[in-house]
Design a protein around this motif. Structure first.
Motif, short mmCIF file in Angstrom:
data_model
loop_
_atom_site.label_atom_id
_atom_site.label_comp_id
_atom_site.label_asym_id
_atom_site.label_seq_id
_atom_site.Cartn_x
_atom_site.Cartn_y
_atom_site.Cartn_z
N LEU A 173 0.55 10.00 -3.64
CA LEU A 173 0.75 10.76 -4.80
C LEU A 173 1.33 9.80 -5.92
N PHE A 174 1.90 8.47 -5.59
CA PHE A 174 2.63 7.67 -6.55
C PHE A 174 2.19 6.47 -6.64
N GLY A 175 1.37 6.20 -5.73
CA GLY A 175 0.65 4.79 -5.72
C GLY A 175 1.45 3.53 -5.28
N VAL A 176 2.69 3.81 -4.84
CA VAL A 176 3.67 2.67 -4.41
C VAL A 176 3.74 2.87 -2.91
N ASP A 177 3.63 1.79 -2.02
CA ASP A 177 4.39 1.71 -0.86
C ASP A 177 5.66 2.43 -0.68
N CYS A 178 5.88 2.95 0.45
CA CYS A 178 7.32 3.60 0.75
C CYS A 178 7.80 2.57 1.66
N LEU A 179 9.01 2.79 2.17
CA LEU A 179 9.66 1.95 3.05
C LEU A 179 9.31 1.64 4.61
N GLY A 180 8.45 2.85 4.85
CA GLY A 180 7.71 2.83 6.21
C GLY A 180 6.20 2.47 6.22
N CYS A 181 5.83 2.24 5.28
CA CYS A 181 4.16 1.73 5.18
C CYS A 181 4.17 0.64 5.91
N GLY A 182 3.11 0.60 6.88
CA GLY A 182 2.78 -0.66 7.66
C GLY A 182 3.29 -0.21 9.08
N LEU A 183 4.20 0.74 9.29
CA LEU A 183 4.89 0.93 10.55
C LEU A 183 3.80 1.45 11.68
N GLN A 184 3.06 2.13 11.32
CA GLN A 184 1.83 2.66 12.02
C GLN A 184 1.16 1.53 12.67
N ARG A 185 0.36 0.85 11.60
CA ARG A 185 -0.67 -0.21 11.98
C ARG A 185 0.19 -1.36 12.73
N SER A 186 1.54 -1.62 12.52
CA SER A 186 2.28 -2.48 13.33
C SER A 186 2.18 -2.14 14.88
N LEU A 187 2.49 -0.64 14.82
CA LEU A 187 2.76 -0.27 16.40
C LEU A 187 1.17 -0.42 17.05
N ILE A 190 9.83 -4.24 12.81
CA ILE A 190 9.08 -3.53 13.82
C ILE A 190 10.00 -3.84 15.00
N TYR A 191 10.68 -5.22 15.24
CA TYR A 191 11.13 -5.66 16.28
C TYR A 191 12.64 -5.36 16.35
N PRO A 192 13.47 -5.38 15.31
CA PRO A 192 14.75 -4.62 14.97
C PRO A 192 14.71 -3.08 15.50
N LEU A 193 13.68 -2.29 14.92
CA LEU A 193 13.52 -1.08 15.20
C LEU A 193 13.31 -0.73 16.85
N ILE A 206 27.43 -1.96 18.89
CA ILE A 206 26.26 -2.39 19.16
C ILE A 206 25.10 -1.49 18.18
N LYS A 207 25.49 -0.23 18.43
CA LYS A 207 24.62 0.80 17.54
C LYS A 207 24.59 0.64 16.11
N VAL A 208 25.62 0.25 15.67
CA VAL A 208 25.94 0.30 14.35
C VAL A 208 25.56 -1.06 13.84
N SER A 209 25.61 -2.18 14.67
CA SER A 209 24.88 -3.41 14.19
C SER A 209 23.62 -3.30 14.12
N SER A 231 18.59 -3.39 11.16
CA SER A 231 17.34 -2.76 11.17
C SER A 231 16.90 -2.29 9.73
N LEU A 232 18.22 -1.74 9.10
CA LEU A 232 17.95 -1.15 7.65
C LEU A 232 17.76 -2.32 6.64
N LEU A 233 18.53 -3.32 6.99
CA LEU A 233 18.54 -4.63 6.11
C LEU A 233 17.13 -5.13 6.24
N THR A 234 16.66 -5.24 7.32
CA THR A 234 15.18 -5.89 7.44
C THR A 234 14.24 -5.06 7.00
N ILE A 235 14.37 -3.64 6.88
CA ILE A 235 13.41 -2.69 6.01
C ILE A 235 13.52 -2.96 4.64
N VAL A 236 14.81 -2.84 4.08
CA VAL A 236 15.03 -3.27 2.65
C VAL A 236 14.67 -4.41 2.13
N VAL A 237 15.03 -5.58 2.88
CA VAL A 237 14.43 -6.83 2.33
C VAL A 237 13.15 -7.01 2.31
#
Length: 90
Positions: free
Chosen positions: A9-23, A41-44, A65-68, A73-79
């Motif tokens: 729709l917008f021509g811009v990758d989302c935060l999850g683009c590449g997850l399927q191909r990575s799996l 992929i690995y932190p997730l 541990i869950k919060v950490s 994972s979120l920091l890795t995704i955003v960065v």
């Protein structure tokens, strides 16, 4: 594979683009390529395995541990997303 609706729709990758191909790369045994495709992929996966394991066995510091793992994972995704967008728009 499912197409990215945001990219269509917008021509811009989302935060999850590449997850399927990575799996898929991960299942093929191409671990470095999976990381290059989607660095989070690995932190997730570690987070998901811990959540599944923690469902059956409880730990004293499981919430910490869950919060950490979630924050890592979120920091890795955003960065990684910001780095990818910097290279795309330069």
């Amino acid at each position: 594979m499912f197409p990215c609706l945001n990219k269509k729709l917008f021509g811009v990758d989302c935060l999850g683009c590449g997850l399927q191909r990575s799996l898929v790369l991960l299942f093929k045994g191409e671990f470095a390529a999976a990381f290059q495709m989607y660095p989070a992929i690995y932190p997730l996966l570690i987070l998901l395995f811990f959540l599944g394991f923690n469902f059956f066995i409880k730990f004293k510091y499981d919430l910490l541990i869950k919060v950490s793992l979630t924050i890592i994972s979120l920091l890795t995704i955003v960065v990684s997303y910001l780095i990818k967008m910097k290279f795309i728009f330069n």
